[in-house]
Design a protein around this motif. Sequence first.
Motif, PDB file in Angstrom:
ATOM      1  N   VAL A   1       0.859  -1.185   0.000  1.00  0.00           N
ATOM      2  CA  VAL A   1       0.000   0.000   0.000  1.00  0.00           C
ATOM      3  C   VAL A   1       0.899   1.239   0.000  1.00  0.00           C
TER       4      VAL A   1
ATOM      5  N   SER B   1     -10.245   0.503   5.373  1.00  0.00           N
ATOM      6  CA  SER B   1      -8.850   0.713   4.965  1.00  0.00           C
ATOM      7  C   SER B   1      -7.904  -0.133   5.806  1.00  0.00           C
TER       8      SER B   1
ATOM      9  N   GLN C   1      -5.114   5.043  -0.442  1.00  0.00           N
ATOM     10  CA  GLN C   1      -6.309   4.207  -0.495  1.00  0.00           C
ATOM     11  C   GLN C   1      -7.521   5.089  -0.782  1.00  0.00           C
TER      12      GLN C   1
END
Length: 444
Positions: free
Chosen positions: A51, A116, A77
């Motif tokens: 990420v 998330s 995100q």
Amino acid sequence: MKHPVRRWLLGIAAALLLGAGALVLLVSARLPSDDEVAARISETFEKRFGVGLKVGNADWSLLPTPMLVLSDIATDQPRPITLRRVKVQLQLAPLLRRVVAVDALEVDSLVLPRESVSAFRGKGPKPHEGANVVALPAPWTLAPVPLEQVRWRDVVWIDRRDIALAYDGEIAFDTGWRPRQARIERAGLAPGLPPARLRLDREAGQDSWRTLIDVGGGTWNGVTRFEMPAEGKLRFSAELEPREVDIQQLVQSFGRNASVAGKVSGRSMLVAETEEVGALMNSLRTRTTFTVRPATLTKLDIAKAVSTAGLSRGGTTPLDELSGTLDTQGTKDGVVMRYTNLKARSGVLTASGNLRLFNRAMDGDIAVDIVDGVVGVPLKIGGTVSDPVVSLTGGALAGAAVGSAVLPGVGTAIGARIGQQVEKIFGGGEPEKKPAPKPSAPQR
């Protein structure tokens, strides 16, 4: 208190990961610039978790005290995890010996949306990793107590219903990442609500902690245990005793509304086992035996449902006493709540039943005795927590109509009961649900 362990574990994990990236930078042959520090942390984070991470600003110094401050951090995100500021302060003397020892880690304004955070599921530290939870290049090592203290302010968890709850707190560590003391408190409570806070104090040399919880104007105290084996699953257990906790104030402290009013006392047991620290709450099972005396059902009028032998919404039911057992089971989609052996008493009227609650949907059965312990009027509970519905099943409703024609009052109740049993015999009713397995008792 709902979900307290998950909050501080997530807060610590998020801050430690960012701090760990900074520690690795100190092994560079030359001192990097602030921009290089920010770039390296972003690169390390993305490589570790898959990420992206944006670091707005990095400010670090080696003398007189090694320190790193990161600000305006956000994951890449759709709904990012954001962190306004994190500060890592190291000890200089161990650092000169290539030993990493963090004096303090401070987190300010961390926002954790549930969807998330779920992207990191399965990527967190494992219990058996122990001191290797933060990897360092050789010959660097971690001190016996790698992190002395972590403090956080305004760490916000946003759940699936978009309810945002803020927490402040701090933890002081012993060796092996064992908390010596911990304090967690709900921040930003509405005016008039009493404090909601948790304190843990480690019992000398033991993996057990004296647990003090103030919530709803009462207490929920006891003992908490963490077993952290060299290999295998992390096990968490607790034995707590709620005393005179106001139910409405309790749930309001966590952004919810109660369908029962009164003060609860009883006994709680909690058990969780996991191979990953971050998944601890998803495996949590609890059992609470409780008594509320007096109590009020704030959204149901049971007397109205009995007298009309039909559909009923809204209203209230005052009770002299309400007791039962609540079992909960954490899942990735929410917490399943099962109320069993429910017993209510109000004057000469008594009732008993069971209820299942999941994602605010209700499904249950109660029997209301209009002649104490002799005749039970069967009722179904459905709808949602905010809009519960009480009704008779089809067979019970037909039986009630016949009973009313023969003998009003008691005849209606008897007819309803017979109608319900006939419905079950010929398969017209809902299939019986098997009771949930009981959680094993925590080991001492």
